[in-house]
Design a protein around this motif. Sequence first.
Motif, PDB file in Angstrom:
ATOM      1  N   ASP A  98      -1.099   3.519 -10.632  1.00 19.54           N
ATOM      2  CA  ASP A  98      -0.583   4.774 -10.863  1.00 19.54           C
ATOM      3  C   ASP A  98       1.074   4.465 -11.371  1.00 19.54           C
ATOM      4  O   ASP A  98       1.646   5.565 -11.835  1.00 19.54           O
ATOM      5  CB  ASP A  98      -0.447   5.413  -9.582  1.00 19.54           C
ATOM      6  CG  ASP A  98      -1.895   6.020  -9.234  1.00 19.54           C
ATOM      7  OD1 ASP A  98      -2.697   6.322 -10.293  1.00 19.54           O
ATOM      8  OD2 ASP A  98      -1.939   6.483  -7.938  1.00 19.54           O
ATOM      9  N   THR A  99       1.408   3.324 -11.079  1.00 16.32           N
ATOM     10  CA  THR A  99       2.745   2.892 -11.194  1.00 16.32           C
ATOM     11  C   THR A  99       3.270   1.865 -12.276  1.00 16.32           C
ATOM     12  O   THR A  99       4.393   1.955 -12.723  1.00 16.32           O
ATOM     13  CB  THR A  99       3.231   2.253  -9.821  1.00 16.32           C
ATOM     14  OG1 THR A  99       2.651   1.009  -9.514  1.00 16.32           O
ATOM     15  CG2 THR A  99       3.199   3.148  -8.653  1.00 16.32           C
ATOM     16  N   ASN A 116       6.343  -0.505 -16.118  1.00 15.22           N
ATOM     17  CA  ASN A 116       6.193   0.932 -15.667  1.00 15.22           C
ATOM     18  C   ASN A 116       6.376   2.082 -16.651  1.00 15.22           C
ATOM     19  O   ASN A 116       6.910   2.968 -16.502  1.00 15.22           O
ATOM     20  CB  ASN A 116       6.808   1.029 -14.296  1.00 15.22           C
ATOM     21  CG  ASN A 116       8.561   0.925 -14.588  1.00 15.22           C
ATOM     22  OD1 ASN A 116       8.923   0.617 -15.624  1.00 15.22           O
ATOM     23  ND2 ASN A 116       9.131   1.176 -13.577  1.00 15.22           N
ATOM     24  N   ARG A 119       2.824   5.573 -16.562  1.00 17.24           N
ATOM     25  CA  ARG A 119       2.450   5.594 -15.433  1.00 17.24           C
ATOM     26  C   ARG A 119       1.158   6.386 -15.343  1.00 17.24           C
ATOM     27  O   ARG A 119       0.469   7.117 -16.373  1.00 17.24           O
ATOM     28  CB  ARG A 119       3.440   6.069 -14.350  1.00 17.24           C
ATOM     29  CG  ARG A 119       4.671   5.312 -14.348  1.00 17.24           C
ATOM     30  CD  ARG A 119       5.617   6.121 -13.292  1.00 17.24           C
ATOM     31  NE  ARG A 119       6.936   5.179 -13.264  1.00 17.24           N
ATOM     32  CZ  ARG A 119       6.909   4.462 -12.099  1.00 17.24           C
ATOM     33  NH1 ARG A 119       6.158   4.639 -11.034  1.00 17.24           N
ATOM     34  NH2 ARG A 119       8.252   3.758 -11.994  1.00 17.24           N
TER      35      ARG A 119
END
Length: 329
Positions: A98-99, A116, A119
């Motif tokens: 997710d990051t 990042n 995301r």
Amino acid sequence: MVSDGTVYMTNFDSSRDGSAIALDAQDGTEQWRTTLGGSESPGSVFVDDLFIVAYETELVALDSQTGEQVWTKTTNGLDHPELLVAEESTGTVLIASDTAIEAFEAATGEKRWETNTVRDIFPAPAVYDGRVFAVGEVDEAPYLVALSMEDGSEHWRTELTAAPESAAPVVTEDGIFVDDNRTLIIYDRETGDQLRQLYSFDNDSYDVYRTVAVDDGTVFVSGDSGAVAIDSETGTERWHRDTQADEAGLCVGTETVVFPVKTPEFAPDKKTISAFDRESGEMRWYYGFDPGFHNSVTSQPVLVDGAVFFTSNRIDALGAIGDVPAQDS
């Protein structure tokens, strides 16, 4: 996955510690088993003669011959099994979360880079010719982003109408095939510019379990509303079957296309693994089992040397359909 006559798989269950397992592809004999711990669904890849497994926040490399641990690293976490990807030519393992996207050297486990830029990546990124192509969010909007495999730096980004729910981007020398809001679009690998809209799916239910594969000038798509083969240059429909794909996953062989099908017309009371002629779409064969709630294919079928390997909670095991050839000694 299957390599040199051996099937490599994982068995993670909430009631026991997860394990990595190697089986003889011809007769299913267990060659080794390594207990790893954890209970979350793992991802796995095979690269540089290592069977690499990611689960929770662990990344573990196992010797493919013995199952012994070669190295272990901590990651940002694995949210979906398919978000672990290997790039064989550079010996790189990618984990998307997710990051961020993290890149590790397969041989040593050394982290090469982390970014990042994009995301909430889902589905799996694709790798091709020294670049990583990922679909995810940039500033809370859906984007297709190209990154350098060497250091994770950004080459370009292209905004999409909507993020795909299940179909991973597919990259060939002709471009990047992306499902964008029920339209299959091809983008330029070097610039991210849209080359052409190839095919539109009129039925909303195609968004469920949609899988895209590209091989030798044909795009194959399976989903809740059926399966279709499309000319990759013109977008012309070569064949279409109203056969509901039971789960995501489609494998393309030299003569057939294989994927799970739920209650087809040729087996109306069964869940099946079915093979269709890749040129005509005609049904070649199927393996069926009762369509109970707990009876389903639990991994994408893998087609190797004319045999189909799969896992199912109906048999609670790994199965092989067809004759598996013996390996040369």
